[in-house]
Design a protein around this motif. Structure first.
Motif, PDB file in Angstrom:
ATOM      1  N   LYS A  47     -13.439   5.843  -7.938  1.00 22.59           N
ATOM      2  CA  LYS A  47     -13.696   4.642  -7.229  1.00 22.59           C
ATOM      3  C   LYS A  47     -13.032   3.586  -7.642  1.00 22.59           C
ATOM      4  O   LYS A  47     -13.116   2.323  -7.522  1.00 22.59           O
ATOM      5  N   GLU A  48     -11.618   3.840  -7.523  1.00 18.85           N
ATOM      6  CA  GLU A  48     -10.701   2.956  -7.635  1.00 18.85           C
ATOM      7  C   GLU A  48     -10.063   2.616  -6.220  1.00 18.85           C
ATOM      8  O   GLU A  48     -10.401   3.330  -5.185  1.00 18.85           O
ATOM      9  N   ASN A  49      -9.514   1.414  -5.861  1.00 18.90           N
ATOM     10  CA  ASN A  49      -9.135   0.862  -4.703  1.00 18.90           C
ATOM     11  C   ASN A  49      -7.127   0.995  -4.522  1.00 18.90           C
ATOM     12  O   ASN A  49      -6.918   0.178  -5.666  1.00 18.90           O
ATOM     13  N   ASP A  50      -6.831   1.595  -3.545  1.00 21.57           N
ATOM     14  CA  ASP A  50      -5.531   1.266  -3.391  1.00 21.57           C
ATOM     15  C   ASP A  50      -4.992   0.374  -2.429  1.00 21.57           C
ATOM     16  O   ASP A  50      -5.048   0.761  -1.126  1.00 21.57           O
ATOM     17  N   PRO A  51      -4.583  -0.980  -2.765  1.00 16.14           N
ATOM     18  CA  PRO A  51      -4.264  -2.034  -1.917  1.00 16.14           C
ATOM     19  C   PRO A  51      -2.869  -1.573  -1.051  1.00 16.14           C
ATOM     20  O   PRO A  51      -2.436  -2.315  -0.099  1.00 16.14           O
ATOM     21  N   HIS A  52      -2.003  -0.661  -1.767  1.00 12.37           N
ATOM     22  CA  HIS A  52      -0.674  -0.462  -0.943  1.00 12.37           C
ATOM     23  C   HIS A  52      -0.607   1.066  -0.864  1.00 12.37           C
ATOM     24  O   HIS A  52      -0.773   1.979  -1.755  1.00 12.37           O
ATOM     25  N   VAL A  53      -0.599   1.669   0.482  1.00 13.30           N
ATOM     26  CA  VAL A  53      -0.892   2.796   0.882  1.00 13.30           C
ATOM     27  C   VAL A  53       0.397   2.953   2.203  1.00 13.30           C
ATOM     28  O   VAL A  53       0.531   2.218   2.584  1.00 13.30           O
ATOM     29  N   CYS A  54       0.401   4.472   2.208  1.00 11.62           N
ATOM     30  CA  CYS A  54       1.080   4.879   3.559  1.00 11.62           C
ATOM     31  C   CYS A  54       0.014   5.598   4.360  1.00 11.62           C
ATOM     32  O   CYS A  54      -0.531   5.189   5.209  1.00 11.62           O
ATOM     33  N   GLU A  55      -0.232   6.985   3.809  1.00 13.52           N
ATOM     34  CA  GLU A  55      -1.336   7.614   4.569  1.00 13.52           C
ATOM     35  C   GLU A  55      -2.605   7.329   3.666  1.00 13.52           C
ATOM     36  O   GLU A  55      -2.614   7.699   2.551  1.00 13.52           O
ATOM     37  N   PRO A  78      -0.026 -11.986   6.629  1.00 11.60           N
ATOM     38  CA  PRO A  78       1.047 -12.731   7.291  1.00 11.60           C
ATOM     39  C   PRO A  78       1.821 -11.793   8.204  1.00 11.60           C
ATOM     40  O   PRO A  78       2.842 -12.268   9.021  1.00 11.60           O
ATOM     41  N   THR A  79       1.431 -10.746   8.355  1.00 17.21           N
ATOM     42  CA  THR A  79       2.160  -9.737   9.406  1.00 17.21           C
ATOM     43  C   THR A  79       1.713  -9.479  10.695  1.00 17.21           C
ATOM     44  O   THR A  79       2.094  -8.884  11.704  1.00 17.21           O
ATOM     45  N   ALA A  80       0.622  -9.889  10.757  1.00 15.84           N
ATOM     46  CA  ALA A  80      -0.366  -9.834  12.185  1.00 15.84           C
ATOM     47  C   ALA A  80       0.308 -10.447  13.283  1.00 15.84           C
ATOM     48  O   ALA A  80       0.863 -11.894  13.389  1.00 15.84           O
ATOM     49  N   GLU A  81       0.676  -9.861  14.555  1.00 17.46           N
ATOM     50  CA  GLU A  81       1.095 -10.433  15.644  1.00 17.46           C
ATOM     51  C   GLU A  81      -0.053 -11.261  16.283  1.00 17.46           C
ATOM     52  O   GLU A  81       0.320 -12.567  16.583  1.00 17.46           O
ATOM     53  N   VAL A  82      -1.222 -11.023  16.327  1.00 23.64           N
ATOM     54  CA  VAL A  82      -2.528 -11.631  16.566  1.00 23.64           C
ATOM     55  C   VAL A  82      -3.380 -11.359  15.777  1.00 23.64           C
ATOM     56  O   VAL A  82      -3.945 -10.355  15.224  1.00 23.64           O
ATOM     57  N   LYS A  83      -3.921 -12.493  15.000  1.00 23.35           N
ATOM     58  CA  LYS A  83      -4.895 -12.205  13.934  1.00 23.35           C
ATOM     59  C   LYS A  83      -6.102 -11.612  14.175  1.00 23.35           C
ATOM     60  O   LYS A  83      -6.718 -12.085  15.302  1.00 23.35           O
ATOM     61  N   GLY A  84      -6.788 -10.517  13.561  1.00 25.40           N
ATOM     62  CA  GLY A  84      -8.126  -9.965  14.009  1.00 25.40           C
ATOM     63  C   GLY A  84      -7.890  -9.069  15.342  1.00 25.40           C
ATOM     64  O   GLY A  84      -8.552  -8.488  15.684  1.00 25.40           O
ATOM     65  N   GLU A 103     -11.309  10.648   7.955  1.00 20.06           N
ATOM     66  CA  GLU A 103     -10.366  11.578   7.804  1.00 20.06           C
ATOM     67  C   GLU A 103      -9.022  10.662   7.282  1.00 20.06           C
ATOM     68  O   GLU A 103      -8.815   9.460   7.393  1.00 20.06           O
ATOM     69  N   ASP A 104      -7.959  11.444   6.968  1.00 20.82           N
ATOM     70  CA  ASP A 104      -6.683  10.698   6.617  1.00 20.82           C
ATOM     71  C   ASP A 104      -5.941   9.974   7.820  1.00 20.82           C
ATOM     72  O   ASP A 104      -6.199  10.598   8.942  1.00 20.82           O
ATOM     73  N   MET A 105      -5.389   8.780   7.707  1.00 16.00           N
ATOM     74  CA  MET A 105      -4.789   8.084   8.926  1.00 16.00           C
ATOM     75  C   MET A 105      -3.614   7.224   8.501  1.00 16.00           C
ATOM     76  O   MET A 105      -3.239   7.117   7.219  1.00 16.00           O
ATOM     77  N   THR A 106      -2.879   6.850   9.315  1.00 19.90           N
ATOM     78  CA  THR A 106      -1.755   6.032   9.143  1.00 19.90           C
ATOM     79  C   THR A 106      -1.635   5.007  10.004  1.00 19.90           C
ATOM     80  O   THR A 106      -2.409   5.013  11.209  1.00 19.90           O
ATOM     81  N   LEU A 107      -1.004   3.744   9.628  1.00 20.11           N
ATOM     82  CA  LEU A 107      -0.666   2.501  10.601  1.00 20.11           C
ATOM     83  C   LEU A 107       0.574   2.181  10.380  1.00 20.11           C
ATOM     84  O   LEU A 107       1.350   2.391   9.439  1.00 20.11           O
ATOM     85  N   PRO A 108       1.135   1.456  11.427  1.00 19.62           N
ATOM     86  CA  PRO A 108       2.326   0.867  11.070  1.00 19.62           C
ATOM     87  C   PRO A 108       2.411  -0.111  10.010  1.00 19.62           C
ATOM     88  O   PRO A 108       1.708  -0.754   9.656  1.00 19.62           O
ATOM     89  N   ASP A 109       3.568  -0.163   9.102  1.00 18.51           N
ATOM     90  CA  ASP A 109       3.770  -1.047   8.189  1.00 18.51           C
ATOM     91  C   ASP A 109       3.316  -2.500   8.471  1.00 18.51           C
ATOM     92  O   ASP A 109       3.489  -3.194   9.288  1.00 18.51           O
ATOM     93  N   GLY A 110       2.448  -3.112   7.419  1.00 19.66           N
ATOM     94  CA  GLY A 110       2.022  -4.371   7.712  1.00 19.66           C
ATOM     95  C   GLY A 110       0.913  -4.469   6.888  1.00 19.66           C
ATOM     96  O   GLY A 110       0.370  -3.958   6.154  1.00 19.66           O
ATOM     97  N   HIS A 111       0.004  -5.602   7.247  1.00 19.99           N
ATOM     98  CA  HIS A 111      -1.107  -6.226   6.361  1.00 19.99           C
ATOM     99  C   HIS A 111      -2.389  -6.146   7.119  1.00 19.99           C
ATOM    100  O   HIS A 111      -2.192  -6.523   8.360  1.00 19.99           O
ATOM    101  N   TYR A 112      -3.450  -5.601   6.788  1.00 18.40           N
ATOM    102  CA  TYR A 112      -4.615  -5.317   7.444  1.00 18.40           C
ATOM    103  C   TYR A 112      -5.953  -5.529   6.694  1.00 18.40           C
ATOM    104  O   TYR A 112      -5.881  -5.871   5.560  1.00 18.40           O
ATOM    105  N   LYS A 113      -7.134  -5.690   7.536  1.00 20.22           N
ATOM    106  CA  LYS A 113      -8.262  -5.830   7.135  1.00 20.22           C
ATOM    107  C   LYS A 113      -9.278  -4.862   7.612  1.00 20.22           C
ATOM    108  O   LYS A 113      -9.385  -4.758   8.775  1.00 20.22           O
ATOM    109  N   LEU A 114     -10.140  -4.234   6.631  1.00 19.79           N
ATOM    110  CA  LEU A 114     -11.050  -3.187   6.863  1.00 19.79           C
ATOM    111  C   LEU A 114     -12.459  -4.011   6.980  1.00 19.79           C
ATOM    112  O   LEU A 114     -12.844  -5.093   6.479  1.00 19.79           O
ATOM    113  N   ILE A 115     -13.244  -4.028   8.316  1.00 18.90           N
ATOM    114  CA  ILE A 115     -14.525  -4.366   8.262  1.00 18.90           C
ATOM    115  C   ILE A 115     -15.280  -3.353   8.489  1.00 18.90           C
ATOM    116  O   ILE A 115     -15.420  -2.493   9.335  1.00 18.90           O
TER     117      ILE A 115
END
Length: 238
Positions: A47-55, A78-84, A103-115
């Motif tokens: 039940k830990e949280n990993d704030p820095h990931v790749c996959e 601060p990395t969003a081209e358009v917030k949200g 499932e496992d996933m990846t995203l381009p390098d940057g800062h994101y928010k899960l909703i």
């Protein structure tokens, strides 16, 4: 006798009053769960949280059984081209224990928010912010000079034939052959012939004997002349 029932009623009312705040502050069904960002190598039972990931994947705990969940991940400063701005979305049905993972996933390098929106939620959706950074996990490409297969060494690729050594049976150049090892002609030297015994006796030895005889005769003549001269002198004296 009437005093006892009245006292019991007052006690029951007081107990109910004490329980009301507890029920009021209890979380409503469906809002008790939590969701975590997990690195792909993190076990889903943790039940830990990993704030820095790749996959990575999304891991939910403690929700109601068989809850339907709709989730989305949006770009975030601060990395969003358009917030949200939507980056990825999906849905999942939790198991009987209110647990589930994507499932496992990846995203381009940057800062994101899960909703995280779920069926029967009474409050706000669950949220998590995190970073993706896969640059350090990208394997380096081999340099152009690196070969995938080892080059054979000269001893492995071709064996050098041993230089033939002259054997006793091979012909070697001699004075009578008339050729040198490189094939050029050389003047031949005649081999000495057999000795001439007659020539030895009648030739050089004869000449040597004649000279010896001549010297001997001359010496004898001198001796004879000397003896005669001495004899004459003695005769004149008498």
């Amino acid at each position: 006798m009437r005093t006892l029932p009245a006292a019991c009623a007052v006690t029951a009312a007081a107990a109910a009053t004490l329980l009301l705040p507890t029920a009021a502050f209890a979380s409503p069904p469906g809002d008790n769960g939590t969701v975590k960002i997990h690195d792909a190598e993190t076990g889903e039972d943790l039940k830990e949280n990993d704030p820095h990931v790749c996959e990575f994947y999304l891991d939910a705990f403690g929700f109601d059984d068989q809850q339907d969940v709709d989730w989305k991940i949006v770009q975030w400063p601060p990395t969003a081209e358009v917030k949200g701005k939507l980056a990825k979305s999906g849905s999942i049905v939790l198991d009987d224990e209110g647990h589930g993972r994507t499932e496992d996933m990846t995203l381009p390098d940057g800062h994101y928010k899960l909703i995280w929106n779920f069926e029967g939620e009474n409050g706000r959706a669950k949220h998590k912010v995190f970073w993706t950074d896969c640059e350090d996990d990208t394997p380096s490409s081999p340099s152009p000079s690196t070969s995938t297969s080892a080059s054979p060494t000269p001893s492995e690729s071709a064996s050098t034939p041993a230089s033939p050594t002259p054997s006793n049976s091979s012909a070697t150049p001699t004075e009578s052959s008339g050729t040198t090892p490189n094939g050029s002609a050389t003047p031949t030297t005649p081999a000495p012939g057999p000795k001439d015994d007659k020539g030895d006796k009648d030739g050089s030895l004869a000449e040597t004997g004649a000279s010896v005889v001549g010297i001997s005769l001359a010496a004898l003549a001198l001796l004879a002349g000397g003896a005669a001269l001495i004899w004459r002198r003695k005769s004149h004296q008498h």
